[in-house]
Design a protein around this motif. Sequence first.
Motif, PDB file in Angstrom:
ATOM      1  N   CYS A  48       0.828  -1.203   0.000  1.00 19.42           N
ATOM      2  CA  CYS A  48       0.000   0.000   0.000  1.00 19.42           C
ATOM      3  C   CYS A  48       0.869   1.261   0.000  1.00 19.42           C
ATOM      4  CB  CYS A  48      -0.933  -0.021   1.209  1.00 19.42           C
ATOM      5  SG  CYS A  48      -1.993   1.430   1.370  1.00 19.42           S
ATOM      6  N   VAL A  49       1.832   1.332   0.909  1.00 17.79           N
ATOM      7  CA  VAL A  49       2.709   2.501   0.997  1.00 17.79           C
ATOM      8  C   VAL A  49       3.505   2.659  -0.290  1.00 17.79           C
ATOM      9  CG1 VAL A  49       4.724   3.503   2.168  1.00 17.79           C
ATOM     10  CG2 VAL A  49       2.871   2.512   3.515  1.00 17.79           C
ATOM     11  N   GLY A  50       4.073   1.568  -0.779  1.00 17.35           N
ATOM     12  CA  GLY A  50       4.860   1.630  -2.008  1.00 17.35           C
ATOM     13  C   GLY A  50       4.045   2.126  -3.188  1.00 17.35           C
ATOM     14  N   THR A  51       2.863   1.590  -3.338  1.00 21.98           N
ATOM     15  CA  THR A  51       1.996   1.985  -4.453  1.00 21.98           C
ATOM     16  C   THR A  51       1.598   3.449  -4.353  1.00 21.98           C
ATOM     17  OG1 THR A  51       1.162  -0.261  -4.676  1.00 21.98           O
ATOM     18  CG2 THR A  51      -0.203   1.495  -5.599  1.00 21.98           C
ATOM     19  N   ARG A  52       1.231   3.880  -3.166  1.00 22.29           N
ATOM     20  CA  ARG A  52       0.802   5.276  -2.989  1.00 22.29           C
ATOM     21  C   ARG A  52       1.952   6.255  -3.256  1.00 22.29           C
ATOM     22  NH1 ARG A  52      -4.002   6.428   0.629  1.00 22.29           N
ATOM     23  NH2 ARG A  52      -5.149   4.482   0.635  1.00 22.29           N
ATOM     24  N   LEU A  53       3.123   5.948  -2.706  1.00 25.89           N
ATOM     25  CA  LEU A  53       4.245   6.862  -2.924  1.00 25.89           C
ATOM     26  C   LEU A  53       4.672   6.878  -4.386  1.00 25.89           C
ATOM     27  CD1 LEU A  53       6.435   6.468   0.280  1.00 25.89           C
ATOM     28  CD2 LEU A  53       4.873   8.319  -0.334  1.00 25.89           C
ATOM     29  N   GLN A  54       4.661   5.723  -5.032  1.00 25.95           N
ATOM     30  CA  GLN A  54       5.028   5.687  -6.447  1.00 25.95           C
ATOM     31  C   GLN A  54       4.052   6.505  -7.285  1.00 25.95           C
ATOM     32  OE1 GLN A  54       6.146   1.952  -8.424  1.00 25.95           O
ATOM     33  NE2 GLN A  54       4.716   2.501 -10.040  1.00 25.95           N
TER      34      GLN A  54
END
Length: 106
Positions: free
Chosen positions: A40-46
Amino acid sequence: MKALTTMLLGALALTACAAPATRISTGLQRYGLDAERSDCVGTRLQSDLSLGQLQKLGRAAAAYRKGDTTPGVLTVSDLLRVAGELKDPAIALAVGKAASGCGVLP
């Protein structure tokens, strides 16, 4: 929470062939955050930040803890502070949104 440390430091250390979201997620998982929240964090930041912004945040987070007795630990508060000190309000907003939206805040 030390999980966000890896998001930044680990993302820069992993191979360049993986997407930023994958590198961020992998790094978070290495520090014990579950796969769902890490992804979730990775996808949102990307999706919210450019590669240059991700690199800028990673460098700032690494520099923030340099010389500390626990350099592998970066709490959510530390990360938000680092993001807020950068001269790019979009970075601070994206980090706060990712942490909150993914249930990483304490």
